[in-house]
Design an enzyme around this catalytic site. Structure first.
Site, PDB file in Angstrom:
ATOM      1  N   ALA A 200       0.453  -1.271   0.156  1.00 36.43           N
ATOM      2  CA  ALA A 200      -0.260  -0.106   0.150  1.00 36.43           C
ATOM      3  C   ALA A 200       1.252   1.351  -0.491  1.00 36.43           C
ATOM      4  CB  ALA A 200      -1.111  -0.517   1.039  1.00 36.43           C
ATOM      5  N   THR A 237      -6.157 -11.150  13.411  1.00 38.72           N
ATOM      6  CA  THR A 237      -7.012  -9.858  13.692  1.00 38.72           C
ATOM      7  C   THR A 237      -6.844  -8.987  12.587  1.00 38.72           C
ATOM      8  OG1 THR A 237      -8.373 -10.200  15.390  1.00 38.72           O
ATOM      9  CG2 THR A 237      -8.606  -7.809  14.604  1.00 38.72           C
ATOM     10  N   CYS A 324      27.348   3.886   0.200  1.00 38.19           N
ATOM     11  CA  CYS A 324      26.775   4.343   1.460  1.00 38.19           C
ATOM     12  C   CYS A 324      25.931   4.306   2.510  1.00 38.19           C
ATOM     13  CB  CYS A 324      26.524   5.961   1.861  1.00 38.19           C
ATOM     14  SG  CYS A 324      26.151   6.158  -0.418  1.00 38.19           S
TER      15      CYS A 324
END
Length: 401
Positions: A200, A237, A324
């Site tokens: 999402a 859930t 880096c």
């Protein structure tokens, strides 16, 4: 200019309309969607509405093919472990050398468990070595898992054709589509892709929510076990507010898909502006099909980290595949797989746009980059402009006098 965000392949700003859709489920509708009482009803309805919205964007044939997860990484792990559990006699997996760590780390773990991992290479432009892929297909392969679009270069892989070839040999095919969903049209019902991961927060939705597409009648073993949620395929859930947000983000991505043409125009303007004003640069995947929002340019003889720090000082956020950012002394695995020379790979910068990017922001980045690169090259021990020699036939094959 401040707050120029050109790092949308890392994450995106949440669309205000997505936040608006989520708020009732954070404030008012707090029931458990599995409950039969009235508090569960609105949550259950929101869950199924979001499932329809996600299925529509992906071009899935059935809403039941959408399994909500906590993220795309979970979805990818679920797909891989399900495939090998269903075919224990098949001890080989095919992937690519440029996958996201969500795939590579699982494959490395399985390799230590005795699996043979075929890592398909890419060209210097990031194109997949299809001959190697077809050679690797065999009855010993349990799964093909590969990305639709590379997160660093934006190069698109021909996953539909790859999935068909895998099916012809009875092999399951999983696709990491995190960087493709919402940027290019997708119709899974028209492909042989068995499983697909998406997220999402890469399409202006909330973090903490993703999904696994599972084609109907594809055999499956859940990774997260416990309750009956998601038709017994992913226990726990549901994050209703996040799922509702993902559904809204998918619907908006579908509506705004035509805007990707203008995003691509801004991408092309950024490419042209940087390549024409800064010498010794290389556009990654220049001649390959790419997502419309991604630009990855290597600025030779300097470090990507230093570029990012100076960009940040100018109010511009971008990303680097150089040493880096990973804490390593090596360039990213994608740059190494593409065989980008040392002096270029360390200076690769990814700019990734979105539908919220504006032309003035692109112009600001084009204005700032030449001075940043010039300043850093004066400090580089590799930068001796009067002595740099370009080998015949290649931009990046330097020798130093």
């Amino acid at each position: 200019m401040k707050n120029v965000y050109l790092d949308n392949n890392a994450t995106t700003r949440i669309d205000p309309m997505v936040l608006e859709a989520m708020m009732p489920y954070l404030r008012d509708y707090y029931g458990n969607p599995s409950s039969i009482h009235d508090f569960g009803g609105p949550c259950r309805a929101g869950l199924e509405c979001a499932r329809e919205q996600v299925a529509s964007l992906l071009g899935a044939a059935y809403t039941s093919e959408i399994i909500f997860t906590s993220c795309a990484t979970e979805a990818t792990s679920t797909a891989i472990y399900s495939a090998i559990a269903l075919a224990p006699e098949r001890r080989e997996i095919i992937t690519t050398a440029v996958e996201h760590p969500a795939t590579l780390a699982v494959c490395e773990h399985l390799e230590r468990q005795g699996y043979m991992i075929h890592r398909i290479g890419v060209s210097e432009e990031g194109a997949l070595d299809t001959a190697h892929y077809y050679d690797a297909l065999s009855e010993n392969v349990a799964l093909v898992t590969m990305m639709w679009a590379n997160n660093e270069t934006g190069v698109l892989f021909p996953v539909s054709e790859m999935a068909t070839a895998a099916h012809e040999r009875g092999i399951l095919f999983h696709c990491d589509a995190v960087q493709a969903v919402g940027k290019i049209p997708i119709s899974l019902r028209a492909t042989d892709i068995d499983m697909l991961s998406c997220s999402a927060h890469k399409i202006h939705g909330p973090k903490g929510c993703g999904c696994l597409y599972l084609r109907r009648n594809t055999r499956f073993r859940p990774l997260v076990r416990g309750g009956h949620q998601e038709r017994g395929r992913r226990a726990g859930t549901e994050n209703i507010a996040g799922i509702v947000g993902m559904g809204a983000a998918c619907e908006l991505a579908d509506v705004h898909m035509p805007m990707m043409a203008s995003v691509q125009e801004m991408r092309d303007r950024l490419e042209t502006g940087l390549l024409t004003t800064i010498p010794h640069t290389l556009l990654m995947g220049a001649n390959q099909p790419r997502t419309p929002n991604t630009v990855n340019i290597a600025f030779e003889y300097i470090e990507g980290e230093a570029i990012l720090l100076l960009l940040n000082h100018c109010g511009i956020a971008a990303s680097s595949g150089s040493a880096c950012t990973s804490g390593s002394l090596e360039p990213s695995h994608v740059m190494r797989a593409m065989n980008i020379p040392y002096t270029a790979a360390h200076g690769s910068i990814r700019f990734s746009l979105s539908r919220f990017t504006r032309e003035r922001e692109i112009e600001w980045a084009i204005e700032q980059m030449p001075d940043i690169v010039a300043r850093l090259r004066t400090l580089s021990p590799y930068w001796q402009q009067d002595k740099v020699q370009i080998a015949q036939g290649g931009l990046f094959a330097p020798t130093y006098g």
